[in-house]
Structures are given as C-alpha cells and as structure tokens.
Design a protein around this motif. Structure first.
Motif, PDB file in Angstrom:
ATOM      1  N   ALA A   5       0.807  -1.256   0.011  1.00 54.74           N
ATOM      2  CA  ALA A   5       0.077   0.072  -0.095  1.00 54.74           C
ATOM      3  C   ALA A   5       0.946   1.325  -0.023  1.00 54.74           C
ATOM      4  O   ALA A   5       2.267   1.159   0.322  1.00 54.74           O
ATOM      5  N   GLY A   6       0.228   2.201  -0.362  1.00 52.24           N
ATOM      6  CA  GLY A   6       1.054   3.686  -0.134  1.00 52.24           C
ATOM      7  C   GLY A   6       2.053   3.548  -1.305  1.00 52.24           C
ATOM      8  O   GLY A   6       2.007   3.172  -2.535  1.00 52.24           O
ATOM      9  N   GLU A   7       3.366   4.206  -0.882  1.00 53.25           N
ATOM     10  CA  GLU A   7       4.623   4.250  -1.722  1.00 53.25           C
ATOM     11  C   GLU A   7       5.040   2.971  -2.302  1.00 53.25           C
ATOM     12  O   GLU A   7       5.883   2.872  -3.165  1.00 53.25           O
ATOM     13  N   THR A   8       4.818   1.920  -1.511  1.00 50.83           N
ATOM     14  CA  THR A   8       5.283   0.796  -1.738  1.00 50.83           C
ATOM     15  C   THR A   8       4.550  -0.015  -2.824  1.00 50.83           C
ATOM     16  O   THR A   8       5.050  -1.031  -3.727  1.00 50.83           O
ATOM     17  N   ASP A   9       3.300   0.401  -3.105  1.00 54.01           N
ATOM     18  CA  ASP A   9       2.491  -0.223  -4.071  1.00 54.01           C
ATOM     19  C   ASP A   9       2.683   0.208  -5.497  1.00 54.01           C
ATOM     20  O   ASP A   9       1.818   0.970  -6.001  1.00 54.01           O
ATOM     21  N   ARG A  10       3.997  -0.072  -5.981  1.00 51.01           N
ATOM     22  CA  ARG A  10       4.086   0.250  -7.488  1.00 51.01           C
ATOM     23  C   ARG A  10       4.341  -0.607  -8.359  1.00 51.01           C
ATOM     24  O   ARG A  10       4.836  -1.914  -8.104  1.00 51.01           O
ATOM     25  N   PRO A  11       3.837  -0.624  -9.682  1.00 50.57           N
ATOM     26  CA  PRO A  11       3.775  -1.819 -10.459  1.00 50.57           C
ATOM     27  C   PRO A  11       5.224  -2.310 -10.805  1.00 50.57           C
ATOM     28  O   PRO A  11       5.324  -3.452 -10.811  1.00 50.57           O
ATOM     29  N   ALA A  12       6.223  -1.512 -10.841  1.00 49.79           N
ATOM     30  CA  ALA A  12       7.504  -1.908 -10.823  1.00 49.79           C
ATOM     31  C   ALA A  12       8.146  -2.847  -9.684  1.00 49.79           C
ATOM     32  O   ALA A  12       8.630  -3.840  -9.858  1.00 49.79           O
ATOM     33  N   LEU A  13       7.574  -2.457  -8.632  1.00 45.55           N
ATOM     34  CA  LEU A  13       8.076  -3.303  -7.223  1.00 45.55           C
ATOM     35  C   LEU A  13       7.344  -4.798  -7.494  1.00 45.55           C
ATOM     36  O   LEU A  13       7.999  -5.816  -7.058  1.00 45.55           O
ATOM     37  N   HIS A  14       5.941  -4.918  -7.992  1.00 45.00           N
ATOM     38  CA  HIS A  14       5.581  -6.187  -8.147  1.00 45.00           C
ATOM     39  C   HIS A  14       6.256  -7.139  -9.093  1.00 45.00           C
ATOM     40  O   HIS A  14       6.616  -8.236  -8.964  1.00 45.00           O
ATOM     41  N   LEU A  15       6.901  -6.408 -10.153  1.00 46.81           N
ATOM     42  CA  LEU A  15       7.616  -7.063 -10.943  1.00 46.81           C
ATOM     43  C   LEU A  15       8.912  -7.794 -10.497  1.00 46.81           C
ATOM     44  O   LEU A  15       9.411  -8.980 -10.586  1.00 46.81           O
ATOM     45  N   CYS A  16       9.421  -6.789  -9.715  1.00 45.21           N
ATOM     46  CA  CYS A  16      10.977  -7.120  -8.768  1.00 45.21           C
ATOM     47  C   CYS A  16      10.371  -8.354  -7.823  1.00 45.21           C
ATOM     48  O   CYS A  16      11.315  -9.258  -7.547  1.00 45.21           O
ATOM     49  N   LEU A  17       9.280  -7.970  -7.249  1.00 46.79           N
ATOM     50  CA  LEU A  17       9.248  -9.075  -6.224  1.00 46.79           C
ATOM     51  C   LEU A  17       8.823 -10.606  -6.875  1.00 46.79           C
ATOM     52  O   LEU A  17       9.125 -11.550  -6.272  1.00 46.79           O
ATOM     53  N   ALA A  18       8.179 -10.565  -7.944  1.00 44.13           N
ATOM     54  CA  ALA A  18       7.823 -11.790  -8.777  1.00 44.13           C
ATOM     55  C   ALA A  18       9.139 -12.295  -9.063  1.00 44.13           C
ATOM     56  O   ALA A  18       9.334 -13.540  -9.192  1.00 44.13           O
ATOM     57  N   THR A  19      10.097 -11.593  -9.578  1.00 43.30           N
ATOM     58  CA  THR A  19      11.403 -12.149  -9.912  1.00 43.30           C
ATOM     59  C   THR A  19      12.094 -12.769  -8.955  1.00 43.30           C
ATOM     60  O   THR A  19      12.602 -13.757  -8.933  1.00 43.30           O
ATOM     61  N   TYR A  20      11.999 -12.191  -7.583  1.00 43.72           N
ATOM     62  CA  TYR A  20      12.465 -12.640  -6.445  1.00 43.72           C
ATOM     63  C   TYR A  20      11.980 -13.958  -6.100  1.00 43.72           C
ATOM     64  O   TYR A  20      12.749 -15.039  -5.894  1.00 43.72           O
ATOM     65  N   VAL A  21      10.679 -14.154  -6.335  1.00 40.52           N
ATOM     66  CA  VAL A  21       9.929 -15.323  -6.047  1.00 40.52           C
ATOM     67  C   VAL A  21      10.115 -16.378  -6.946  1.00 40.52           C
ATOM     68  O   VAL A  21      10.416 -17.816  -6.678  1.00 40.52           O
ATOM     69  N   SER A  22      10.559 -16.098  -8.170  1.00 42.16           N
ATOM     70  CA  SER A  22      10.585 -17.064  -9.443  1.00 42.16           C
ATOM     71  C   SER A  22      11.691 -17.885  -9.239  1.00 42.16           C
ATOM     72  O   SER A  22      11.538 -19.026  -9.925  1.00 42.16           O
ATOM     73  N   ASP A  23      12.807 -17.700  -8.652  1.00 44.09           N
ATOM     74  CA  ASP A  23      13.985 -18.455  -8.306  1.00 44.09           C
ATOM     75  C   ASP A  23      13.918 -19.325  -7.140  1.00 44.09           C
ATOM     76  O   ASP A  23      14.829 -20.195  -6.811  1.00 44.09           O
ATOM     77  N   MET A  24      12.783 -19.481  -6.498  1.00 43.51           N
ATOM     78  CA  MET A  24      12.472 -20.121  -5.426  1.00 43.51           C
ATOM     79  C   MET A  24      12.316 -21.657  -5.649  1.00 43.51           C
ATOM     80  O   MET A  24      13.122 -22.502  -4.890  1.00 43.51           O
TER      81      MET A  24
END
Length: 316
Positions: A215-234
């Motif tokens: 939410a707020g400043e953290t809720d940016r579309p680019a951040l969702h892409l980065c977080l998906a990249t993080y999880v994709s390697d698990m």
C-alpha cells in the motif's frame, strides 16, 4: 535457484529476509532489501543477509538488479523481459553495487544492462527491456484445470515444521521456514523432500503471494515485477529433482547452482494476491537441468513466463 547455492546464490528459501518468523517483519525486511541506496546517477548499493547458508539468494540479486534498472527508466515504462547470468557466489556480509548502463532509449522500448559487483568482481549480469503500455493482438495458453484452492493447502512453513526430521538437522527446516516468512507459498504437488526415492512426472505447482498487502508508496507496479522475480527463483528447478526422485539441495543427495534466468512479463498482476506457478522440466543432461515456469493470476490470466538452467549434480 531452488534449495541450494549456485555460482550466484543461496537457497531460494534462504534469502535471509530478517531471520524472523513474523510475516510482517519478514515482509518489511524484504521490501527494505529492494529499496536500494542511490550512490550516483546510475549506481546503486544493496544489502543482503543469509539465514540458511553463507551465500546470497540468487532471486534477491536478480530482483535488486531489476530494481536498479527500473530506477533509471521513465515511470510509464515497465519491464517486459529480463535475461540474466549468475557468475559468482554472493557474499551476504558485503554490500552489492549495481551499475546500470543506459543501453537504449527508444520511442516505445528502453533497454538497460545491470552489473552486480562485490569485492571488485562481477557476480551477476542482467539485461532488461522496458515498454510503454499499448494495445495489441491477444491470446494465451489456458491456466491448468483442477488446481485446488490455495486456502485448502498447508503453508510451506507448516509443511517444513511437520517434516523437519527429513532434513537430518531439524534446525535446517526451521531456518528455511523463517527465511520464507515474507512469502506465503503453498505446494499443490508435494515438494521434492517428501517424494525422495520415488521418481515422478517432472512438474511442480505452487501458489504464492506476499505475506501482507502493499500500500502507499510501496504499491508500485515496478515493485510487483521485482518481487515476482525474487519468488521465481525459489522453486523453478524442483521438477528436475522430482523426475529423478531426489530429495533436494538441503538433503544432500544433489548439489546445484543457478546458471541463468529469464523472465517475460505479459500482463499486469499483483504479488500480494494469489499467483499459480506452474513449473516443469523439459530436459536434464550433462550435469545441467532446465526449468520452465508459467505464472497465472487466480482468475486465469497468464502473467509471466520463466526459464532457468542450473547445474544439477549427484555428489560423488
């Protein structure tokens, strides 16, 4: 990579995002890892911690490298693809410096190259392409049918706790659970450590989402892409283990290393809502295994495609 270190990273359960089982604290720590310090116009500094083994989780380096590249791109352009190579193990005790090369700024597409450096040596290379939003022809593969609702499945942390004895040292399972506290991950198919000694179809499916809402400043579309990249390697190379009845990187019956990683982002999605990660392995040979993944939203939209090759060896 999945549960082991590689030329680039520690267990994908071992990102070390705070070392605490509290989901809110773990999520805050994960978001802090992706909030890079800007050292110069195109130079950023990131930190890391490892809770399982003394190496940096490869998904963390990939996510930070994409975050650095995104910081140099106009806000109306989002990443649509990335291609990366893991070069050396990351040292969790030292900062990682990300240098971004502004390769091209076109009318519709932007290209960036990011190099991650530690101790004067590159540990990771990433090239990412960004695009302005536009309309085009639409089609996609359908989402797998008959997949159970994530609410009916046990969280990965609960499974790890229940089967801690399978890891030899129960503390290993506890550390893996703590390290994954920022991500609510639920296996549709049994993880490799539950099927050791029983080869089966090289396919794995997991539901995942963040342990809290953005939410707020953290809720940016680019951040969702980065977080998906993080999880994709698990878990992307788990199907290689399943095909050969191997229990996993932390059980000692196989060793592995991420070699490269590629992602294509197709449609908008949120990582704080349920996503289905459908993973398979088309082939393994010559000490290398190939993983293929498709990420679907809960309503059936194909959000991303992932490919990774990794070293997969039987200890001698």
């Amino acid at each position: 990579m999945t549960d082991d270190t590689g030329p680039a990273g520690a267990p994908p359960g071992g990102p070390g995002v705070g070392g605490a089982a509290d989901p809110d604290a773990a999520l805050a720590a994960l978001l802090a890892l992706l909030d890079l310090e800007r050292v110069d116009r195109d130079i950023f500094r990131g930190r890391s911690r490892s809770a399982v083994v003394p190496r940096v989780f490869g998904g963390q380096v990939a996510a930070q490298a994409l975050a650095a590249a995104s910081r140099t791109v106009p806000g109306d352009r989002l990443a649509h693809s990335l291609h990366a190579y893991f070069l050396r193990p990351g040292d969790p005790g030292a900062p990682i410096v990300y240098t971004v090369d502004r390769v091209r700024d076109g009318r519709s597409f932007t290209t960036r190259r990011t190099v991650a450096v530690q101790h004067g040596q590159p540990i990771f290379h990433l090239t990412a392409s960004f695009q302005t939003a536009e309309e085009g022809l639409e089609h996609q593969e359908p989402m797998p049918v008959g997949v159970p609702d994530p609410a009916t499945l046990p969280p990965a942390a609960e499974q790890l706790s229940r089967h801690a004895h399978l890891f030899g040292d129960p503390k290993v399972a506890a550390r893996l659970a703590e390290a994954r506290a920022a991500i609510d991950l639920r296996h549709v198919t049994d993880p490799p450590y539950l099927t050791a000694g029983r080869p089966r179809e090289p396919r794995s499916r997991v539901w995942f989402r963040l342990a809290g809402k953005l939410a707020g400043e953290t809720d940016r579309p680019a951040l969702h892409l980065c977080l998906a990249t993080y999880v994709s390697d698990m878990s992307l190379l788990e199907p290689v283990l399943l095909a050969h009845g191997r229990g996993g990187w932390t059980t000692g019956d196989v060793v592995g290393a991420s070699l490269d990683h590629a992602m294509w982002f197709h449609r908008p999605f949120r990582v704080d809502e349920w996503l289905l990660y459908d993973q398979s392995s088309p082939t393994s040979q010559a000490g290398r295994g190939l993983g293929h993944g498709r990420i679907f939203t809960a309503d059936g939209r194909l959000a991303a495609t992932v490919m990774q090759e990794g070293v997969v060896r039987v200890p001698r």
